[in-house]
Design a protein around this motif. Structure first.
Motif, PDB file in Angstrom:
ATOM      1  N   SER A  62       7.902   4.870  -6.599  1.00  0.00           N
ATOM      2  CA  SER A  62       8.188   3.502  -7.008  1.00  0.00           C
ATOM      3  C   SER A  62       8.820   2.743  -5.859  1.00  0.00           C
ATOM      4  O   SER A  62       9.492   3.317  -4.994  1.00  0.00           O
ATOM      5  N   GLU A 115       1.105  -3.332  -3.024  1.00  0.00           N
ATOM      6  CA  GLU A 115       0.061  -2.394  -3.445  1.00  0.00           C
ATOM      7  C   GLU A 115      -0.980  -2.156  -2.364  1.00  0.00           C
ATOM      8  O   GLU A 115      -1.408  -1.012  -2.144  1.00  0.00           O
ATOM      9  N   LEU A 167       0.276   0.326   0.263  1.00  0.00           N
ATOM     10  CA  LEU A 167       0.406   1.667  -0.284  1.00  0.00           C
ATOM     11  C   LEU A 167      -0.965   2.296  -0.527  1.00  0.00           C
ATOM     12  O   LEU A 167      -1.185   3.480  -0.239  1.00  0.00           O
ATOM     13  N   ARG A 168      -1.879   1.515  -1.051  1.00  0.00           N
ATOM     14  CA  ARG A 168      -3.235   2.015  -1.299  1.00  0.00           C
ATOM     15  C   ARG A 168      -3.911   2.422   0.024  1.00  0.00           C
ATOM     16  O   ARG A 168      -4.555   3.464   0.122  1.00  0.00           O
ATOM     17  N   PHE A 183      -6.029   6.667  -6.719  1.00  0.00           N
ATOM     18  CA  PHE A 183      -4.830   5.827  -6.644  1.00  0.00           C
ATOM     19  C   PHE A 183      -4.767   4.932  -7.876  1.00  0.00           C
ATOM     20  O   PHE A 183      -5.743   4.290  -8.246  1.00  0.00           O
ATOM     21  N   GLU A 184      -3.609   4.909  -8.515  1.00  0.00           N
ATOM     22  CA  GLU A 184      -3.378   4.035  -9.661  1.00  0.00           C
ATOM     23  C   GLU A 184      -2.026   3.369  -9.492  1.00  0.00           C
ATOM     24  O   GLU A 184      -1.149   3.876  -8.790  1.00  0.00           O
ATOM     25  N   ARG A 185      -1.863   2.240 -10.163  1.00  0.00           N
ATOM     26  CA  ARG A 185      -0.567   1.577 -10.075  1.00  0.00           C
ATOM     27  C   ARG A 185      -0.188   0.962 -11.409  1.00  0.00           C
ATOM     28  O   ARG A 185      -1.030   0.556 -12.207  1.00  0.00           O
ATOM     29  N   SER A 221       2.248  -2.106 -12.482  1.00  0.00           N
ATOM     30  CA  SER A 221       2.993  -3.231 -11.936  1.00  0.00           C
ATOM     31  C   SER A 221       3.870  -3.832 -13.021  1.00  0.00           C
ATOM     32  O   SER A 221       3.383  -4.276 -14.053  1.00  0.00           O
ATOM     33  N   LEU A 277       6.961  -1.789  -8.588  1.00  0.00           N
ATOM     34  CA  LEU A 277       5.615  -1.238  -8.458  1.00  0.00           C
ATOM     35  C   LEU A 277       5.720   0.276  -8.496  1.00  0.00           C
ATOM     36  O   LEU A 277       6.444   0.882  -7.705  1.00  0.00           O
ATOM     37  N   VAL A 278       5.004   0.896  -9.434  1.00  0.00           N
ATOM     38  CA  VAL A 278       4.975   2.355  -9.557  1.00  0.00           C
ATOM     39  C   VAL A 278       3.548   2.803  -9.288  1.00  0.00           C
ATOM     40  O   VAL A 278       2.601   2.266  -9.867  1.00  0.00           O
ATOM     41  N   VAL A 279       3.386   3.782  -8.403  1.00  0.00           N
ATOM     42  CA  VAL A 279       2.051   4.213  -7.995  1.00  0.00           C
ATOM     43  C   VAL A 279       1.894   5.718  -8.170  1.00  0.00           C
ATOM     44  O   VAL A 279       2.867   6.469  -8.175  1.00  0.00           O
ATOM     45  N   LYS A 280       0.624   6.120  -8.315  1.00  0.00           N
ATOM     46  CA  LYS A 280       0.275   7.527  -8.431  1.00  0.00           C
ATOM     47  C   LYS A 280      -1.006   7.779  -7.653  1.00  0.00           C
ATOM     48  O   LYS A 280      -1.924   6.967  -7.685  1.00  0.00           O
TER      49      LYS A 280
END
Length: 206
Positions: free
Chosen positions: A146, A169, A172-173, A184-186, A188, A193-196
């Motif tokens: 995050s 994003e 990070l992507r 990659f997922e996010r 918002s 911003l939380v990403v995986k």
């Protein structure tokens, strides 16, 4: 962060204040944990909490039934000492390590997941961080992180001047893909911003 009084007051006072200052509308503790836990999935190996502070999320992960092994890493000795006291009081097992990201003291391909809650803005070398996380993850392992939302140019310069690195994003992507991550997922949220992303196998298309 090396003062003991800071470490002892971190979870109750300092962490909420920092979150409120950076995100303006932080998630409550339960909602935050549920979000991270859902994105971590079912790790097949140790979960590493990078920039763990006093290990709040690591303890909650270790409390879960059939939880995988949990490790927690931070550069602050005071934070780790407080974290160790907290896990002993809670009666859970968390292995604490002192190291400074982006370098992760693990062999290649040994971790089931890497969590970076609130830690990403403190990492200057994002490219190296992503390569290290990808290196230590097993195929199929997940990276969940995050960061507070990127800010305008004048404020970004101010933030970088105090050692913070807000990122959006797109950056990070891009860095995740460059390191070899897939899926990659996010999520918002206001100012957060939380990403995986996942480490694919040799057969997994990007």
């Amino acid at each position: 962060m090396e003062q003991r009084w800071v470490a002892r007051s971190y979870e109750r006072y300092m962490r909420p204040v920092l979150q409120r200052a950076l995100t303006r509308q932080p998630l409550d503790g339960d909602s935050e944990f549920v979000l991270y836990r859902s994105l971590l999935g079912k790790p097949e190996g140790t979960v590493l909490d990078v920039g763990c502070g006093t290990g709040l999320l690591a303890r909650r992960l270790a409390h879960e039934p059939d939880a995988p092994p949990v490790a927690a890493l931070d550069v602050s000795r005071a934070m780790l000492e407080e974290g160790l006291a907290q896990v002993r009081e809670a009666g859970v097992a968390v292995d604490f390590l002192r190291a400074e990201a982006p370098y992760l003291p693990f062999h290649d391909g040994v971790l089931g997941a890497v969590l970076m809650s609130d830690a990403l803005p403190y990492v200057a070398d994002l490219s190296r961080m992503m390569m290290e996380v990808h290196r230590v993850l097993r195929p199929g392992g997940r990276w969940v992180a995050s960061t507070y939302a990127s800010v305008g140019a004048p404020r970004a310069l101010l933030h970088r001047g105090v050692g913070l690195h807000p990122r959006g994003e797109a950056e990070l992507r891009r860095e995740a893909a460059a390191a070899g991550f897939v899926r990659f997922e996010r999520v918002s949220l206001p100012s957060l911003l939380v990403v995986k992303a996942e480490k694919g196998s040799a057969q997994t298309p990007r």
